[in-house]
Design a protein around this motif. Sequence first.
Motif, PDB file in Angstrom:
ATOM      1  N   LEU A   1     -98.754  68.719  45.482  1.00  8.92           N
ATOM      2  CA  LEU A   1     -97.489  68.194  45.015  1.00  8.92           C
ATOM      3  C   LEU A   1     -97.762  67.265  43.837  1.00  8.92           C
ATOM      4  CD1 LEU A   1     -94.432  67.716  45.424  1.00  8.92           C
ATOM      5  CD2 LEU A   1     -95.056  65.935  47.034  1.00  8.92           C
ATOM      6  N   ILE A   2     -97.174  67.562  42.697  1.00  7.21           N
ATOM      7  CA  ILE A   2     -97.372  66.740  41.511  1.00  7.21           C
ATOM      8  C   ILE A   2     -96.000  66.368  40.953  1.00  7.21           C
ATOM      9  CG2 ILE A   2     -98.270  66.652  39.157  1.00  7.21           C
ATOM     10  CD1 ILE A   2    -100.423  68.645  40.047  1.00  7.21           C
ATOM     11  N   SER A   3     -95.785  65.099  40.707  1.00  9.52           N
ATOM     12  CA  SER A   3     -94.558  64.606  40.076  1.00  9.52           C
ATOM     13  C   SER A   3     -94.961  63.841  38.832  1.00  9.52           C
ATOM     14  CB  SER A   3     -93.790  63.677  41.011  1.00  9.52           C
ATOM     15  OG  SER A   3     -93.393  64.356  42.173  1.00  9.52           O
ATOM     16  N   VAL A   4     -94.387  64.190  37.697  1.00  8.57           N
ATOM     17  CA  VAL A   4     -94.741  63.562  36.434  1.00  8.57           C
ATOM     18  C   VAL A   4     -93.469  63.096  35.736  1.00  8.57           C
ATOM     19  CG1 VAL A   4     -95.846  63.885  34.185  1.00  8.57           C
ATOM     20  CG2 VAL A   4     -96.771  65.048  36.197  1.00  8.57           C
ATOM     21  N   GLY A   5     -93.398  61.798  35.473  1.00  6.21           N
ATOM     22  CA  GLY A   5     -92.277  61.248  34.724  1.00  6.21           C
ATOM     23  C   GLY A   5     -92.553  61.333  33.235  1.00  6.21           C
ATOM     24  N   LYS A   6     -91.531  61.624  32.471  1.00  8.61           N
ATOM     25  CA  LYS A   6     -91.653  61.719  31.009  1.00  8.61           C
ATOM     26  C   LYS A   6     -91.581  60.317  30.432  1.00  8.61           C
ATOM     27  CE  LYS A   6     -89.506  64.258  27.197  1.00  8.61           C
ATOM     28  NZ  LYS A   6     -88.388  65.152  26.877  1.00  8.61           N
ATOM     29  N   ALA A   7     -92.756  59.782  30.038  1.00  8.44           N
ATOM     30  CA  ALA A   7     -92.803  58.402  29.577  1.00  8.44           C
ATOM     31  C   ALA A   7     -93.484  58.215  28.228  1.00  8.44           C
ATOM     32  CB  ALA A   7     -93.518  57.542  30.618  1.00  8.44           C
ATOM     33  N   GLY A   8     -94.384  59.086  27.875  1.00 15.42           N
ATOM     34  CA  GLY A   8     -95.130  58.939  26.624  1.00 15.42           C
ATOM     35  C   GLY A   8     -95.519  60.294  26.085  1.00 15.42           C
ATOM     36  N   ALA A   9     -96.447  60.298  25.130  1.00 13.78           N
ATOM     37  CA  ALA A   9     -96.848  61.548  24.470  1.00 13.78           C
ATOM     38  C   ALA A   9     -97.452  62.544  25.449  1.00 13.78           C
ATOM     39  CB  ALA A   9     -97.843  61.248  23.348  1.00 13.78           C
ATOM     40  N   GLY A  10     -98.350  62.089  26.325  1.00  9.76           N
ATOM     41  CA  GLY A  10     -99.001  62.995  27.269  1.00  9.76           C
ATOM     42  C   GLY A  10     -98.043  63.597  28.265  1.00  9.76           C
ATOM     43  N   THR A  11     -97.171  62.771  28.827  1.00 12.52           N
ATOM     44  CA  THR A  11     -96.230  63.291  29.817  1.00 12.52           C
ATOM     45  C   THR A  11     -95.134  64.125  29.161  1.00 12.52           C
ATOM     46  OG1 THR A  11     -95.034  61.182  29.799  1.00 12.52           O
ATOM     47  CG2 THR A  11     -96.682  61.505  31.536  1.00 12.52           C
ATOM     48  N   THR A  12     -94.780  63.809  27.914  1.00  9.68           N
ATOM     49  CA  THR A  12     -93.821  64.646  27.185  1.00  9.68           C
ATOM     50  C   THR A  12     -94.410  66.034  26.988  1.00  9.68           C
ATOM     51  OG1 THR A  12     -92.813  62.759  26.072  1.00  9.68           O
ATOM     52  CG2 THR A  12     -92.544  64.921  25.017  1.00  9.68           C
ATOM     53  N   TYR A  13     -95.698  66.092  26.651  1.00 10.11           N
ATOM     54  CA  TYR A  13     -96.390  67.372  26.498  1.00 10.11           C
ATOM     55  C   TYR A  13     -96.315  68.173  27.804  1.00 10.11           C
ATOM     56  CZ  TYR A  13    -100.152  70.752  25.923  1.00 10.11           C
ATOM     57  OH  TYR A  13    -100.876  71.916  25.878  1.00 10.11           O
ATOM     58  N   LEU A  14     -96.545  67.507  28.929  1.00 12.75           N
ATOM     59  CA  LEU A  14     -96.466  68.197  30.219  1.00 12.75           C
ATOM     60  C   LEU A  14     -95.064  68.744  30.479  1.00 12.75           C
ATOM     61  CD1 LEU A  14     -98.582  65.874  32.532  1.00 12.75           C
ATOM     62  CD2 LEU A  14     -99.191  68.155  31.729  1.00 12.75           C
ATOM     63  N   HIS A  15     -94.051  67.976  30.126  1.00 12.59           N
ATOM     64  CA  HIS A  15     -92.668  68.414  30.339  1.00 12.59           C
ATOM     65  C   HIS A  15     -92.301  69.593  29.441  1.00 12.59           C
ATOM     66  CE1 HIS A  15     -90.633  65.566  33.131  1.00 12.59           C
ATOM     67  NE2 HIS A  15     -91.783  64.938  32.953  1.00 12.59           N
ATOM     68  N   GLU A  16     -93.011  69.765  28.344  1.00 12.98           N
ATOM     69  CA  GLU A  16     -92.732  70.870  27.425  1.00 12.98           C
ATOM     70  C   GLU A  16     -93.501  72.142  27.793  1.00 12.98           C
ATOM     71  OE1 GLU A  16     -93.651  69.071  23.668  1.00 12.98           O
ATOM     72  OE2 GLU A  16     -91.734  67.989  23.607  1.00 12.98           O
ATOM     73  N   MET A  17     -94.390  72.060  28.775  1.00  9.37           N
ATOM     74  CA  MET A  17     -95.163  73.233  29.184  1.00  9.37           C
ATOM     75  C   MET A  17     -94.251  74.272  29.825  1.00  9.37           C
ATOM     76  SD  MET A  17     -98.695  71.599  30.656  1.00  9.37           S
ATOM     77  CE  MET A  17     -99.605  73.136  30.556  1.00  9.37           C
ATOM     78  N   LYS A  18     -94.641  75.527  29.694  1.00  6.62           N
ATOM     79  CA  LYS A  18     -93.883  76.643  30.253  1.00  6.62           C
ATOM     80  C   LYS A  18     -94.661  77.226  31.431  1.00  6.62           C
ATOM     81  CE  LYS A  18     -90.893  76.657  26.788  1.00  6.62           C
ATOM     82  NZ  LYS A  18     -90.801  75.274  26.458  1.00  6.62           N
ATOM     83  N   GLU A  19     -93.971  77.939  32.304  1.00  9.08           N
ATOM     84  CA  GLU A  19     -94.624  78.609  33.415  1.00  9.08           C
ATOM     85  C   GLU A  19     -95.697  79.545  32.862  1.00  9.08           C
ATOM     86  OE1 GLU A  19     -93.565  81.501  37.166  1.00  9.08           O
ATOM     87  OE2 GLU A  19     -91.984  80.242  36.341  1.00  9.08           O
ATOM     88  N   GLY A  20     -96.880  79.464  33.432  1.00  7.96           N
ATOM     89  CA  GLY A  20     -98.001  80.283  32.983  1.00  7.96           C
ATOM     90  C   GLY A  20     -98.957  79.557  32.056  1.00  7.96           C
ATOM     91  N   ASP A  21     -98.524  78.408  31.481  1.00  9.95           N
ATOM     92  CA  ASP A  21     -99.423  77.596  30.653  1.00  9.95           C
ATOM     93  C   ASP A  21    -100.545  77.058  31.531  1.00  9.95           C
ATOM     94  OD1 ASP A  21     -97.778  78.031  28.495  1.00  9.95           O
ATOM     95  OD2 ASP A  21     -96.978  75.988  28.412  1.00  9.95           O
ATOM     96  N   THR A  22    -101.697  76.853  30.943  1.00  7.69           N
ATOM     97  CA  THR A  22    -102.856  76.357  31.676  1.00  7.69           C
ATOM     98  C   THR A  22    -102.967  74.844  31.537  1.00  7.69           C
ATOM     99  OG1 THR A  22    -104.036  78.419  31.285  1.00  7.69           O
ATOM    100  CG2 THR A  22    -105.367  76.513  31.906  1.00  7.69           C
ATOM    101  N   LEU A  23    -103.250  74.206  32.642  1.00 13.51           N
ATOM    102  CA  LEU A  23    -103.437  72.758  32.680  1.00 13.51           C
ATOM    103  C   LEU A  23    -104.735  72.488  33.427  1.00 13.51           C
ATOM    104  CD1 LEU A  23    -102.354  69.846  32.284  1.00 13.51           C
ATOM    105  CD2 LEU A  23    -101.236  70.105  34.503  1.00 13.51           C
ATOM    106  N   THR A  24    -105.616  71.711  32.831  1.00 16.07           N
ATOM    107  CA  THR A  24    -106.868  71.333  33.471  1.00 16.07           C
ATOM    108  C   THR A  24    -106.753  69.889  33.938  1.00 16.07           C
ATOM    109  OG1 THR A  24    -108.077  72.819  32.010  1.00 16.07           O
ATOM    110  CG2 THR A  24    -109.354  71.120  33.152  1.00 16.07           C
ATOM    111  N   MET A  25    -107.139  69.651  35.196  1.00 11.83           N
ATOM    112  CA  MET A  25    -107.057  68.312  35.759  1.00 11.83           C
ATOM    113  C   MET A  25    -108.363  67.977  36.446  1.00 11.83           C
ATOM    114  SD  MET A  25    -103.246  68.547  37.413  1.00 11.83           S
ATOM    115  CE  MET A  25    -103.308  66.916  38.079  1.00 11.83           C
ATOM    116  N   THR A  26    -108.651  66.695  36.553  1.00 13.04           N
ATOM    117  CA  THR A  26    -109.790  66.222  37.334  1.00 13.04           C
ATOM    118  C   THR A  26    -109.294  65.168  38.303  1.00 13.04           C
ATOM    119  OG1 THR A  26    -110.337  64.523  35.713  1.00 13.04           O
ATOM    120  CG2 THR A  26    -111.442  66.649  35.470  1.00 13.04           C
TER     121      THR A  26
END
Length: 177
Positions: A1-26
């Motif tokens: 479960l991941i919840s991301v608020g749109k607050a800055g450049a990084g989170t805005t980028y996440l909100h603009e991602m489309k289904e199927g886009d790749t995201l790498t996390m650690t």
Amino acid sequence: LISVGKAGAGTTYLHEMKEGDTLTMTGPYGTFFTLPAKKGTLALVAGGYGMAPLGFLAKKAAEAGYTVDLFAGARSANEFLIYEFFNNPYITLHKTTDDGSAGIKGFVTDGFAQYLEKTTPDYVYTVGPAIMEDKIAALCDGKNIPYQLSVEALAKEEFGPVIDHLKYKELQKNSGK
């Protein structure tokens, strides 16, 4: 479960991602919340996006047989992170909003303070802004209620972002608070 608020450049980028886009996390890194050995009543106090980790903790605690009073604070009714799994007989959701559009008008600390006038939970968990966590810690200290909180801004390698009331008091003492 991941919840991301749109607050800055990084989170805005996440909100603009489309289904199927790749995201790498650690991660996750450091420590995490732990449930007490003895079953009882837990109070979880979340400010804003603190509901993401505490919502998950509420789910796990309820599944394990704890009674959970979950306090959610937001600026207005449309800013709550509310999950389907809150519909559980072991979870009671207490809402507060700055503008009074849902639940008690005021801060989540106000709702929690009112709750403590009537009951004493066995353990408290909190995630939110530092000023909110300081208030929750003071309320718990005043009633000798053990707690854990997330202090990412103070995180050190030796203990990680989640600490208990004893470590928190030690940090405050060493910082001169």
